[in-house]
Design a protein around this motif. Structure first.
Motif, PDB file in Angstrom:
ATOM      1  N   LEU A 235       8.026  -4.562  -5.861  1.00 26.70           N
ATOM      2  CA  LEU A 235       6.625  -4.147  -5.951  1.00 26.70           C
ATOM      3  C   LEU A 235       5.964  -4.770  -7.168  1.00 26.70           C
ATOM      4  CD1 LEU A 235       6.972  -1.864  -8.289  1.00 26.70           C
ATOM      5  CD2 LEU A 235       7.283  -0.308  -6.407  1.00 26.70           C
ATOM      6  N   GLY A 236       4.641  -4.606  -7.222  1.00 24.04           N
ATOM      7  CA  GLY A 236       3.875  -5.209  -8.299  1.00 24.04           C
ATOM      8  C   GLY A 236       3.802  -4.343  -9.544  1.00 24.04           C
ATOM      9  N   GLY A 237       3.805  -3.015  -9.364  1.00 21.13           N
ATOM     10  CA  GLY A 237       3.635  -2.091 -10.489  1.00 21.13           C
ATOM     11  C   GLY A 237       4.813  -2.124 -11.461  1.00 21.13           C
ATOM     12  N   ARG A 238       4.573  -1.574 -12.657  1.00 27.57           N
ATOM     13  CA  ARG A 238       5.638  -1.450 -13.662  1.00 27.57           C
ATOM     14  C   ARG A 238       6.334  -0.111 -13.495  1.00 27.57           C
ATOM     15  NH1 ARG A 238       4.658  -4.882 -18.324  1.00 27.57           N
ATOM     16  NH2 ARG A 238       2.609  -5.876 -18.181  1.00 27.57           N
TER      17      ARG A 238
ATOM     18  N   VAL B  47       7.646  -7.538  -9.987  1.00 27.83           N
ATOM     19  CA  VAL B  47       8.324  -8.798  -9.669  1.00 27.83           C
ATOM     20  C   VAL B  47       7.483 -10.072  -9.842  1.00 27.83           C
ATOM     21  CG1 VAL B  47       9.150 -10.044  -7.599  1.00 27.83           C
ATOM     22  CG2 VAL B  47      10.270  -7.947  -8.331  1.00 27.83           C
ATOM     23  N   PRO B  48       6.218 -10.105  -9.398  1.00 27.78           N
ATOM     24  CA  PRO B  48       5.491 -11.376  -9.517  1.00 27.78           C
ATOM     25  C   PRO B  48       5.131 -11.729 -10.961  1.00 27.78           C
ATOM     26  CG  PRO B  48       4.443  -9.912  -7.905  1.00 27.78           C
ATOM     27  CD  PRO B  48       5.426  -9.096  -8.683  1.00 27.78           C
TER      28      PRO B  48
ATOM     29  N   ASN C  60       4.338  12.434 -14.166  1.00 30.87           N
ATOM     30  CA  ASN C  60       2.970  12.418 -14.704  1.00 30.87           C
ATOM     31  C   ASN C  60       2.386  11.007 -14.785  1.00 30.87           C
ATOM     32  OD1 ASN C  60       2.808  15.243 -15.146  1.00 30.87           O
ATOM     33  ND2 ASN C  60       4.232  14.970 -16.855  1.00 30.87           N
ATOM     34  N   ALA C  61       3.043  10.097 -14.116  1.00 32.34           N
ATOM     35  CA  ALA C  61       2.626   8.689 -14.188  1.00 32.34           C
ATOM     36  C   ALA C  61       1.423   8.432 -13.280  1.00 32.34           C
ATOM     37  CB  ALA C  61       3.797   7.800 -13.792  1.00 32.34           C
ATOM     38  N   ILE C  62       0.791   7.289 -13.506  1.00 31.53           N
ATOM     39  CA  ILE C  62      -0.471   7.016 -12.809  1.00 31.53           C
ATOM     40  C   ILE C  62      -0.338   7.009 -11.282  1.00 31.53           C
ATOM     41  CG2 ILE C  62      -0.279   4.477 -13.053  1.00 31.53           C
ATOM     42  CD1 ILE C  62      -3.431   4.686 -13.600  1.00 31.53           C
ATOM     43  N   HIS C  63       0.772   6.485 -10.773  1.00 29.64           N
ATOM     44  CA  HIS C  63       0.947   6.448  -9.311  1.00 29.64           C
ATOM     45  C   HIS C  63       1.760   7.625  -8.780  1.00 29.64           C
ATOM     46  CE1 HIS C  63      -0.971   2.639  -9.356  1.00 29.64           C
ATOM     47  NE2 HIS C  63       0.047   1.957  -9.835  1.00 29.64           N
ATOM     48  N   GLY C  64       2.193   8.526  -9.667  1.00 27.46           N
ATOM     49  CA  GLY C  64       2.928   9.713  -9.219  1.00 27.46           C
ATOM     50  C   GLY C  64       4.393   9.435  -8.908  1.00 27.46           C
ATOM     51  N   GLU C  65       5.028  10.499  -8.413  1.00 27.41           N
ATOM     52  CA  GLU C  65       6.458  10.477  -8.091  1.00 27.41           C
ATOM     53  C   GLU C  65       6.788   9.389  -7.059  1.00 27.41           C
ATOM     54  OE1 GLU C  65       9.790  11.887  -7.377  1.00 27.41           O
ATOM     55  OE2 GLU C  65       9.487  11.600  -9.500  1.00 27.41           O
ATOM     56  N   LEU C  66       7.932   8.809  -7.208  1.00 26.61           N
ATOM     57  CA  LEU C  66       8.295   7.713  -6.317  1.00 26.61           C
ATOM     58  C   LEU C  66       9.139   8.190  -5.123  1.00 26.61           C
ATOM     59  CD1 LEU C  66       8.960   4.198  -7.553  1.00 26.61           C
ATOM     60  CD2 LEU C  66      10.427   5.101  -5.797  1.00 26.61           C
TER      61      LEU C  66
ATOM     62  N   TRP D 161       0.823  -1.223   0.000  1.00 28.91           N
ATOM     63  CA  TRP D 161       0.000   0.000   0.000  1.00 28.91           C
ATOM     64  C   TRP D 161       0.854   1.270   0.000  1.00 28.91           C
ATOM     65  CZ3 TRP D 161      -4.329  -1.302  -1.781  1.00 28.91           C
ATOM     66  CH2 TRP D 161      -4.943  -2.485  -1.393  1.00 28.91           C
ATOM     67  N   PHE D 162       1.773   1.339  -0.961  1.00 24.65           N
ATOM     68  CA  PHE D 162       2.637   2.528  -1.096  1.00 24.65           C
ATOM     69  C   PHE D 162       3.541   2.703   0.117  1.00 24.65           C
ATOM     70  CE2 PHE D 162       0.853   5.794  -4.376  1.00 24.65           C
ATOM     71  CZ  PHE D 162       0.583   4.781  -5.282  1.00 24.65           C
ATOM     72  N   SER D 163       3.724   1.692   0.918  1.00 27.47           N
ATOM     73  CA  SER D 163       4.413   1.887   2.187  1.00 27.47           C
ATOM     74  C   SER D 163       5.151   0.612   2.592  1.00 27.47           C
ATOM     75  CB  SER D 163       3.362   2.292   3.240  1.00 27.47           C
ATOM     76  OG  SER D 163       3.971   2.617   4.462  1.00 27.47           O
ATOM     77  N   VAL D 164       5.585   0.593   3.850  1.00 32.39           N
ATOM     78  CA  VAL D 164       6.270  -0.592   4.363  1.00 32.39           C
ATOM     79  C   VAL D 164       5.254  -1.550   4.981  1.00 32.39           C
ATOM     80  CG1 VAL D 164       8.423   0.654   4.847  1.00 32.39           C
ATOM     81  CG2 VAL D 164       6.666   0.529   6.621  1.00 32.39           C
ATOM     82  N   PRO D 165       5.547  -2.860   5.023  1.00 29.75           N
ATOM     83  CA  PRO D 165       4.662  -3.776   5.745  1.00 29.75           C
ATOM     84  C   PRO D 165       4.549  -3.354   7.213  1.00 29.75           C
ATOM     85  CG  PRO D 165       6.264  -4.990   4.412  1.00 29.75           C
ATOM     86  CD  PRO D 165       6.687  -3.561   4.390  1.00 29.75           C
TER      87      PRO D 165
END
Ligand code: FAD
Length: 234
Positions: free
Chosen positions: A145-148, A190-191, A155-161, A102-106
């Motif tokens: 992470l799961g995202g590409r 990764v998966p 301007n990406a869908i999940h924003g700045e990293l 969830w955009f964060s650490v476990p």
């Protein structure tokens, strides 16, 4: 050099754990000392609570950070916290190795941060950012992470990293306590990628670690750029 790896993945055969094992082997082969805090394997308690203190300064009302400071001074902090704190104080480099949740650490790692980065030792008063209690040590975040990759950016869908999604960790936590924060290593998607692509991620991580000294740490505030009330200087 003393390396502490704080690892938070519930599956010992996971790809994320393979990254942790790779780093452990890399630093051992290079002659360094490596300590791993494998939080799930340790059954780490992530809940910050009154049970962390045996000598309460204020028995009637819990101010967690004040009790951290007081109980540390009295050597009355919970033994599991004291052990992690000793590992942290001995470390020159701390690697945080985890899958993005969830955009964060476990949660188990968030609980390590809450309980181990204690007030009075890691930060306190005007001791933060480049004056933080852990100054002189480096931090590296290694995550899967799961995202590409193209899903993260301005301007990406999940924003700045680095300045967006990971800001609470990189800036609000690691830089805040004085750690010199290296650019994170990220295993994308990764998966879903082919086994050969995962092998490539491992190879990339190996060369990333081999060239760690060449990396420019991320730029965070310096206390001398701010006045006594923390307004930016003219
Ligand atoms: P695994 O599933 O353990 O491994 C993937 C594959 O690699 C498996 O087939 C495994 O057999 C194989 N493998 C294992 N070892 C090796 C090896 N040595 N070499 C080659 N292959 C190997 N993703 C996001 O992008 N954003 C989010 O906000 C986010 N939130 C999440 C929240 C939750 C609660 C959860 C559960 C997941 C979330 N994810 C999110 C996805 C998550 O970050 C990824 O699933 C995770 O990082 C993948 O890494 P892993 O090690 O767990 O993969």
């Amino acid at each position: 050099m003393n390396v502490l790896i704080v690892h938070a993945h519930p599956e010992a055969k996971s790809f994320n754990t393979a990254l942790m094992t790779l780093a452990q082997a890399h630093f051992l082969e290079a002659g360094h000392t490596v300590v791993v805090s494998d939080l799930y394997a340790m059954n780490w308690n992530p809940v910050a609570s009154a049970a962390d203190f045996t000598q309460r300064k204020s028995p009637d009302y819990l101010v967690y950070a004040l009790e951290q400071r007081h109980n540390y001074e009295q050597q009355a902090i919970a033994p599991d916290i004291a052990v992690e704190l000793d590992k942290l104080k001995a470390a020159d480099l701390v690697i945080f190795n985890f899958p993005l949740y969830w955009f964060s650490v476990p949660a188990i790692l968030k609980g390590w941060i809450d309980r181990v980065l204690i007030s009075g030792v890691c930060y306190g008063g005007m001791r933060f950012y480049d004056q933080g209690g852990l100054k002189g040590k480096k931090a590296l975040v290694t995550l899967t992470l799961g995202g590409r990759e193209h899903m993260f950016g301005e301007n990406a869908i999940h924003g700045e990293l680095v300045d967006g999604m990971l800001r609470p960790l990189l800036r609000g936590t690691l830089a805040y306590v004085g750690l010199e924060v290296l650019p994170p290593f990220i295993g994308y998607h990764v998966p879903y990628i082919k086994p050969e692509a995962r092998e490539q991620v491992l190879l990339d991580y190996k060369s990333y670690l081999a060239n760690l000294d060449e990396l420019t740490p991320l730029r965070y505030p310096h206390m001398d750029e701010f006045d006594g009330k923390l307004y930016p200087k003219g």
